[in-house]
Design an enzyme around this catalytic site. Structure first.
Site, PDB file in Angstrom:
ATOM      1  N   ASP A  27       0.830  -1.205   0.000  1.00 51.16           N
ATOM      2  CA  ASP A  27       0.000   0.000   0.000  1.00 51.16           C
ATOM      3  C   ASP A  27       0.866   1.258   0.000  1.00 51.16           C
ATOM      4  OD1 ASP A  27       0.773  -0.750   2.656  1.00 51.16           O
ATOM      5  OD2 ASP A  27      -0.699   0.629   3.507  1.00 51.16           O
ATOM      6  N   GLU A  85      -0.024  -1.174   5.828  1.00 48.73           N
ATOM      7  CA  GLU A  85       1.028  -0.666   6.719  1.00 48.73           C
ATOM      8  C   GLU A  85       0.825   0.810   7.023  1.00 48.73           C
ATOM      9  OE1 GLU A  85       4.722   1.213   8.043  1.00 48.73           O
ATOM     10  OE2 GLU A  85       3.674   1.635   6.181  1.00 48.73           O
ATOM     11  N   GLU A  86       0.402   1.560   6.008  1.00 46.61           N
ATOM     12  CA  GLU A  86       0.288   3.017   6.161  1.00 46.61           C
ATOM     13  C   GLU A  86      -0.849   3.432   7.089  1.00 46.61           C
ATOM     14  OE1 GLU A  86       2.558   4.925   5.315  1.00 46.61           O
ATOM     15  OE2 GLU A  86       3.590   4.115   3.551  1.00 46.61           O
ATOM     16  N   HIS A 100       6.494  10.161   0.800  1.00 43.42           N
ATOM     17  CA  HIS A 100       5.189  10.678   1.269  1.00 43.42           C
ATOM     18  C   HIS A 100       4.899  12.081   0.718  1.00 43.42           C
ATOM     19  CE1 HIS A 100       4.130   7.843   4.846  1.00 43.42           C
ATOM     20  NE2 HIS A 100       4.712   7.202   3.869  1.00 43.42           N
ATOM     21  N   ASP A 146       8.748   4.235  -1.020  1.00 42.53           N
ATOM     22  CA  ASP A 146       8.025   3.651   0.121  1.00 42.53           C
ATOM     23  C   ASP A 146       6.819   2.859  -0.353  1.00 42.53           C
ATOM     24  OD1 ASP A 146       7.043   3.072   2.609  1.00 42.53           O
ATOM     25  OD2 ASP A 146       6.297   5.086   3.024  1.00 42.53           O
ATOM     26  N   ASP A 176      12.621  -5.662   7.397  1.00 44.23           N
ATOM     27  CA  ASP A 176      11.549  -4.761   6.957  1.00 44.23           C
ATOM     28  C   ASP A 176      12.178  -3.468   6.425  1.00 44.23           C
ATOM     29  OD1 ASP A 176       9.047  -3.561   6.667  1.00 44.23           O
ATOM     30  OD2 ASP A 176       8.436  -3.880   8.747  1.00 44.23           O
TER      31      ASP A 176
HETATM   32 ZN   LIG Z   1       6.706   2.212   4.252  1.00 45.22          ZN
END
Ligand SMILES: [Zn+2]
Length: 492
Positions: A121, A188-189, A463, A154, A215
């Site tokens: 995601d 995850e977000e 982001h 990301d 991770d």
């Molecule tokens: Zn991430």
């Protein structure tokens, strides 16, 4: 008098000698390089796959919308078509509908399993900023040596690198000795409660405990991304800060805004409480993983910083003050206080009976959720003001921090050396959250490192606007995971 001066002079000479000796003898953190067999990977093929993956709008929105699951289901199909050998060789199953869990059975029952993990995601593009992108955010455009789009950094590039590596290994008939799990999550977000938490519950029930998991979080900073160091630095995050949001509420009689009563205005009392809290920052300390990080980076820093770090017995307060002056390094030294949302009355002529602020704390390993709450109550120091925990998110203490002497850390550091040459490698701590906050329940150690070389110019898009990753870096990302698997099999 002369004797005293002589004694003082001697002390100064001894201190100076110790300071210089310690500076000159800082241990190096370069990883030794042993040549490995070349691994043939075509960066353009990998870049093409990343471009395709970016074009699926796998959004995690704060408030879900109908149809949000469709791009994830399309990605599942696309993965199966793009990585057929992986799907033929590894067991795979959906978890919570949209997350995928793969298992590659190892041949050695004594070798403990490991977990690689990534999220599919991405965060949405902020409304009104689409036009600022050089290439549209979901175009996956390959131009100017970069793959552009939301998720490039990301973390779709890392997801692609792991898939390519497994496809390469499976395609060449590789038989792992150690069992490898791969989790590709979908939320995850927004906290990972249906993805990573569900994977964790599933594996826990099956009594699976990993030697370690890997991770996102750390990376290879270049061009000054990490502490202004120009040479490449591989940062392996060995843990992450915790999280708690507190709701601070002031009450008053309310009423019509034409007759405000001094001293009984909820917003004013709330504001004063927030100012008191802001003036009561948590103490900054250089210990644990951040201290290890600064000591590891010291040999690459300018001479005066090297002197200070080699002699913390003398200069620690100075170093702490220096680190506190930047918000990024300050966040490594203390629990941070971030007021993020406020609520008052619904209308401009109504005095609210309740005014609330939500304050988000990233909990340093020096604190716990309880100590944060106690700190806030002390700072607010007003019995008329209520402090409670927000129920909207997954609150937790900081994760355990893995040691840089641990087998997993050494293995990741060695693999960085195998692929990227003799670069500086350092432990670190992520100040944001990752899916590993869940995986820590099923892994002895959780590491956070993606083998991506990132200069400051590309880090800005994370982001934000113009997220992009270098094409030239994609082949080494794949090689890293191939080599990591081989090294993990050697290291039993
Ligand atoms: Zn991430």
């Amino acid at each position: 008098m002369r004797r005293i001066l002589q004694a003082v002079g001697l002390v100064i000479i001894v201190v100076a000698a110790v300071v210089i000796y310690r500076t000159e003898n800082l241990p190096s953190q370069q990883v030794p390089v042993v040549p490995i067999d070349p691994i043939d990977i075509d960066e353009l093929v990998v870049a093409g796959h990343l471009s395709e993956l970016i074009q699926f709008k796998t959004l995690s929105r704060q408030v879900k919308q109908d149809g949000d699951e469709l791009p994830f289901l399309a990605v599942h199909e696309w993965l199966a078509v793009t990585y057929p050998k992986t799907f033929a060789t590894l067991k795979h199953q959906p978890i919570g509908d949209l997350t995928l869990l793969f298992k590659w059975q190892g041949s050695d029952p004594d070798a403990r399993p490991i977990l690689w993990t990534g999220h599919m995601d991405v965060v949405p593009v902020e409304a009104g900023t689409e036009e600022l992108w050089t290439h549209p955010p979901f175009s996956g455009k390959i131009a100017d040596g970069h793959i552009w789009g939301r998720g490039a950094v990301d973390m779709k590039s890392t997801v692609i690198a792991m898939m390519e590596a497994i496809e390469h290994l499976a395609g060449s008939g590789y038989q792992p000795k150690r069992t490898l799990y791969l989790a590709l999550t979908h939320d995850e977000e927004v906290g990972g409660l249906n993805g990573a938490a569900a994977v964790t519950a599933h594996l826990k029930q099956a009594d699976v405990q990993m030697a370690w998991s890997l991770d996102e979080g750390g990376l290879i900073g270049v061009g000054g991304l990490i502490n202004g160091i120009d040479e490449p630095v591989g940062l392996i995050a060995v843990g992450e800060k915790g999280w708690i949001t507190l709701k601070i509420t002031a009450k008053s009689g309310g009423g019509h805004s034409s007759v405000p009563i001094a001293g009984d205005l909820a917003i004013v009392n709330l504001s004063k409480a927030l100012v008191r809290l802001d003036e009561s920052q948590f103490p900054a300390k250089l210990n644990g993983a951040p201290r290890e990080m600064m000591l590891s980076l010291a040999p690459a820093l300018p001479y005066y910083q090297r002197v200070a770090l080699a002699n913390l017995w003398l200069f620690e307060p100075l170093v702490v003050a220096m680190l506190e002056s930047s918000p990024v390094s300050a966040a490594m030294l203390r629990t941070t206080i971030a007021p993020t949302m406020v609520e008052g009355s619904p209308k401009e002529n109504i005095l609210p009976q309740r005014a609330s602020a939500f304050v988000n704390f990233r909990v340093h390993p020096n604190d716990t959720m309880e100590s944060v709450l106690a700190h806030v109550e002390r700072a607010v120091a007003d019995p008329k003001i209520e402090v409670s925990q927000s129920t909207q998110s997954f609150a937790r203490d900081a994760s355990p921090m893995a040691s840089k002497e641990s087998a997993g850390y050494k293995l990741i550091a060695k693999t960085i050396g195998d692929i990227y040459g003799s670069i500086l490698v350092s432990p670190g701590m992520t100040v944001g959250g990752t899916d590993s906050k869940h995986y820590q329940a099923i892994a002895d150690e959780t590491y956070r490192f993606a083998p991506m070389t990132l200069p400051p110019s590309d880090a800005r898009g994370f982001h934000g606007t113009n997220e992009r990753v270098r094409v030239a870096n994609m082949d080494d990302m794949v090689r890293f995971y191939i080599q990591l698997m081989k090294n993990a099999d050697e290291d039993r």
